[in-house]
Design a protein around this motif. Structure first.
Motif, short mmCIF file in Angstrom:
data_model
loop_
_atom_site.label_atom_id
_atom_site.label_comp_id
_atom_site.label_asym_id
_atom_site.label_seq_id
_atom_site.Cartn_x
_atom_site.Cartn_y
_atom_site.Cartn_z
N THR A 71 0.84 -1.21 0.00
CA THR A 71 0.00 0.00 0.00
C THR A 71 0.87 1.26 0.00
O THR A 71 0.59 2.22 -0.72
N SER A 94 -6.59 0.95 -1.31
CA SER A 94 -6.87 -0.15 -0.41
C SER A 94 -8.19 0.13 0.32
O SER A 94 -8.42 1.24 0.79
N ASP A 108 -5.03 -1.58 -5.50
CA ASP A 108 -4.55 -2.05 -4.20
C ASP A 108 -5.49 -3.11 -3.62
O ASP A 108 -6.55 -2.79 -3.11
N GLU A 109 -5.06 -4.36 -3.71
CA GLU A 109 -5.80 -5.51 -3.18
C GLU A 109 -7.31 -5.47 -3.46
O GLU A 109 -8.12 -5.45 -2.53
MG LIG Z 1 -2.07 -2.92 1.83
#
Ligand SMILES: [Mg+2]
Ligand SMILES: Nc1ncnc2c1ncn2[C@@H]1O[C@H](COP(=O)(O)OP(=O)(O)O)[C@@H](O)[C@H]1O
Length: 247
Positions: free
Chosen positions: A55, A97, A172-173
């Motif tokens: 991140t 994220s 992000d994820e």
């Molecule tokens: Mg992260």
């Protein structure tokens, strides 16, 4: 070396270069001389355990943290140290994220927010493209983001970032909190993005999910790149799980 799409020669200017970047938060060194490269048209995954620095890396590229040292180049243009809105304008879209949607704002409001840096004609074009790419969002334009399913929220977060008309998308994820089947439906948009000239840097902690959609990957641990290679090659490398993801 991975196979590179022949449309993009090996000597072409990379979409994104991160070179020896160090990011500190307070007294802590979170990224420690990290380097990676994203070629035009590639999907590249940054794999790492929780807390590895994924991140922070994406936020540093997006201009949300100024790097203490190192260079970041977008198609050859230096962008490090510029404010986030200028980096957005230069062509980096960021899907943060946890998505960071506004639960009480509608789907249409989010698209509008994403498009506010683009000229009106371009904004309309991008909006039409988003609704074609994510038909479910078109059916929910007036609905508040907080009432969407997890998968729909992730699509909206991606659509909002794409409304900035990026050449590089940082994701992000996106798999967080989603069933694998839904994650795959999110990843299925990548070929469309590639066709539109968007290159993708994806952060993931799941080896399986992270490598499914990627051409290449880097493994990050304690703010440094510890392994890199073609996705297929890293999928076979037991060190990835044994040493870096399995803790
Ligand atoms: Mg992260
Ligand atoms: N705002 C912050 N303040 C202090 N430490 C932070 C902050 N953000 C991240 N960190 C620390 O930086 C490291 C990397 O975090 P992060 O980039 O979120 O990793 P990842 O996304 O790979 O899980 C972790 O040790 C985390 O605790």
């Amino acid at each position: 070396m991975s196979e590179v799409d022949p449309r993009w020669g090996a000597d072409a200017v990379p979409a994104l270069v991160v070179e020896n970047v160090t990011t500190r938060i307070g007294p802590l060194t979170i990224l420690d001389g990290l380097s990676l490269e994203l070629r035009a048209g590639e999907v590249v995954t940054v794999l790492g355990a929780n807390g590895a620095g994924k991140t922070t890396l994406l936020r540093t590229i997006a201009g949300l943290y100024p790097p203490r040292q190192g260079h970041i180049r977008l198609f050859g243009e230096s962008i490090e140290g510029r404010p986030a809105h200028e980096i957005t304008r230069a062509g980096i879209g960021h899907v943060p994220s946890g998505r960071e949607l506004f639960p009480r704002l509608s789907v249409a409001d989010h698209l509008e927010l994403g498009g506010r840096l683009s000229p009106p004609a371009r904004r309309a074009e991008l909006r039409a493209r988003m609704l074609a790419m994510f038909p479910v969002l078109g059916r929910r334009l007036g609905q508040r983001a907080g009432t969407l399913s997890g998968g729909e929220q992730q699509m909206l977060a991606i659509a909002r970032a794409l409304m900035t008309d990026p050449r590089v998308l940082l994701l992000d994820e996106p798999s967080t909190g989603l069933a694998p089947k839904i994650v795959l439906s999110v990843f299925q948009t990548f070929p469309m993005l590639r066709e539109q000239g968007v290159s993708i840097l994806l952060a993931e902690q799941s080896l399986t999910l992270g490598l499914t959609a990627a051409d290449r990957a880097y493994v990050v641990d304690q703010g440094r790149i510890v392994l890199s290679g073609a996705a297929a090659q890293l999928a076979e490398d037991h060190r990835v799980v044994d040493t870096y993801l399995g803790r």
